[in-house]
Design an enzyme around this catalytic site. Structure first.
Site, PDB file in Angstrom:
ATOM      1  N   ASN A 146       0.866  -1.176   0.000  1.00  0.00           N
ATOM      2  CA  ASN A 146       0.000   0.000   0.000  1.00  0.00           C
ATOM      3  C   ASN A 146       0.904   1.228   0.000  1.00  0.00           C
ATOM      4  OD1 ASN A 146      -1.823   2.017   0.490  1.00  0.00           O
ATOM      5  ND2 ASN A 146      -2.757   1.064   2.277  1.00  0.00           N
TER       6      ASN A 146
ATOM      7  N   ARG B  48      -2.497  -2.233  -3.499  1.00  0.00           N
ATOM      8  CA  ARG B  48      -3.713  -1.442  -3.319  1.00  0.00           C
ATOM      9  C   ARG B  48      -3.624  -0.235  -4.245  1.00  0.00           C
ATOM     10  NH1 ARG B  48      -5.242   2.822   1.290  1.00  0.00           N
ATOM     11  NH2 ARG B  48      -7.351   3.185   0.580  1.00  0.00           N
TER      12      ARG B  48
ATOM     13  N   HIS C 235     -12.777   2.734  -0.227  1.00  0.00           N
ATOM     14  CA  HIS C 235     -12.813   1.703   0.827  1.00  0.00           C
ATOM     15  C   HIS C 235     -13.513   0.436   0.326  1.00  0.00           C
ATOM     16  CE1 HIS C 235     -12.926   5.133   4.034  1.00  0.00           C
ATOM     17  NE2 HIS C 235     -11.684   4.725   3.878  1.00  0.00           N
TER      18      HIS C 235
ATOM     19  N   ARG D 188     -11.607  15.443   7.207  1.00  0.00           N
ATOM     20  CA  ARG D 188     -12.332  15.815   5.979  1.00  0.00           C
ATOM     21  C   ARG D 188     -13.760  16.222   6.307  1.00  0.00           C
ATOM     22  NH1 ARG D 188     -10.967  10.480   2.800  1.00  0.00           N
ATOM     23  NH2 ARG D 188      -8.909  10.345   3.725  1.00  0.00           N
TER      24      ARG D 188
ATOM     25  N   GLU E 258      -8.321  -5.391   5.173  1.00  0.00           N
ATOM     26  CA  GLU E 258      -8.153  -5.090   3.749  1.00  0.00           C
ATOM     27  C   GLU E 258      -6.955  -5.834   3.156  1.00  0.00           C
ATOM     28  OE1 GLU E 258      -8.717  -0.998   5.183  1.00  0.00           O
ATOM     29  OE2 GLU E 258      -9.415  -0.549   3.168  1.00  0.00           O
TER      30      GLU E 258
END
Ligand code: ADP
Length: 395
Positions: free
Chosen positions: A7, A91, A180, A241, A382
């Protein structure tokens, strides 16, 4: 077969080495501050002491080299040599409309990932640098791309279109993509397994509440709506965010403070969310839950927004069988789950089992047997999902 899961961010690289047959985690770690002063690698492996070292890393290739050296180190490593790495799963953040599932990386795939870069300028170029660094150092080893957006490619047109002139979709592919996806996919499948019912007969809502946060609606085995948009800025209030807001606010702040759109978007990405609402106090829910008024204010905004998305997705699917909480906040914050479920979800016949809600670190139903809708906590994984998808393509 050992699968290396990568990742890559712009200045960081997280990795895990997973045995695809046993699904055991062999080693994991992180390179930070790549290309910046004070680069550091951290490595931990089963049966070895975790270590961390400051080492200069001018670029991602040097970081990957250090990871491979650590994995094969005679003393603290976990594999004899690089031939024991069977494949690499990367990823990739944005697959646009080009990718609805994971795929083997070829020259054409890399070009298509690069073509999505204007949709994810911070992520896709960094992801590609990671791919190329691995290709250079692991020649002949198959590389697989697993996209954050792929799971949401089943969204129907009415969910992915914004109510703006249609030509923007035609010309620039401006639409909702969602993120996601690997987590929503993994958690919704686990929920079906825990319910003991076929995936394609269920209506499931997954709340991935971490630093970044998103909700998705999975109906009869397909994702039909999700809260993040063309970029990960839309939807829930997050750590830093803003999530949804009236777009006119951008023009208003620009006029008041003489800021550019880019500067305001930066504020919406990095200084907003619960950090912003708490007056800059913290983006970490552990701090916000410590009882101070600033924290309570931010948690209130976060909980209501999340509950409203759950309500919207009950409507979008005309019902719900299970609601799942996952990621840092979803898995660990009994307080937030309680606040969302007890304050807002009574109309779904949800009654929380307080004791179960306070358990940590396991897959668990947190509603009572009488509850009309089941609520789960399901720790996401993940990396394991990426390793599985990679193995499925290369075995
Ligand atoms: P990401 O992968 O998006 O960076 P995570 O899913 O790891 O984020 O979630 C990180 C967040 O989880 C932290 O910012 C923190 O707010 C929250 N978190 C972690 N542990 C707890 C806890 N015990 N109680 C409340 N919140 C927690």
């Amino acid at each position: 077969m050992n699968i290396l899961v990568m990742n890559c961010g712009s200045s960081s690289l997280k990795f895990q080495l997973i045995d695809a047959q046993t699904e055991e985690l062999t080693a994991k770690g992180l390179c930070e501050r790549i290309g910046i002063d004070g680069s550091r690698i951290t490595f931990s492996a089963a049966g070895h002491k975790k270590w961390s070292r400051q080492v200069p890393m001018d670029n991602h290739r040097e970081a990957v080299r250090l990871v491979l050296d650590a994995l094969t180190d005679r003393g603290t490593g976990v594999v004899r040599d690089l031939s024991m790495i069977g494949a690499v799963g990367h990823r990739i953040v944005h697959g646009g409309e080009a990718f609805s599932k994971a795929c083997l990386i070829t020259k054409e795939v890399k070009e298509a990932i690069a073509a999505c870069s204007d949709l994810a300028p911070l992520h896709n170029p960094a992801n590609l640098i990671g791919v190329e660094a691995c290709e250079a150092l692991l020649p002949g080893v198959p590389m697989v791309a697993v996209f954050d957006t792929a799971f949401h490619q089943t969204l129907p047109e009415e969910a992915y279109l914004y109510a703006i002139p249609y030509r923007y979709y035609e010309q620039y592919k401006i639409r909702k993509y969602g993120f996601h996806g690997t987590s929503h996919d993994y958690v919704s499948h686990r929920a079906a397994q825990l319910l003991g019912k076929p995936y394609d007969t269920l209506k499931i809502i997954v709340c991935h509440l971490g630093n970044g946060a998103s909700v998705s609606a999975v109906k009869y085995g397909k994702c039909v709506d999700t809260s993040m948009g063309m970029t990960p800025l839309e939807g829930l209030a997050m750590g830093t965010r803003s999530g949804d807001l009236d777009p006119s606010i951008l023009e208003f702040i620009a006029n008041k403070e003489g800021k550019s759109i880019g500067e305001i978007i930066n504020i919406l990405n990095k200084e907003s969310g619960v950090l912003g609402v708490s007056g800059g106090f913290s983006s970490d829910f552990r701090d916000l839950e410590s009882g101070l008024a600033e924290g309570a204010r931010a948690l209130g905004v976060f909980a209501l927004r999340t509950a409203k998305y759950i309500g919207a997705y009950v409507a979008a699917m005309n019902g719900v069988d299970a609601i799942c909480f996952t990621a840092g906040v979803g898995e660990n914050s009994a307080f937030m789950r309680d606040k969302i479920c007890n304050t807002y979800l009574g109309y779904l016949g949800i009654t929380l089992d307080e004791e179960a809600n306070h358990k940590r670190g396991e897959e668990i139903v947190i509603t009572t047997p009488e509850s009309r809708t089941k609520v789960f906590v399901i720790p996401t994984n993940e990396e394991l999902a990426i390793a599985r998808q990679t193995y499925a393509l290369v075995k």
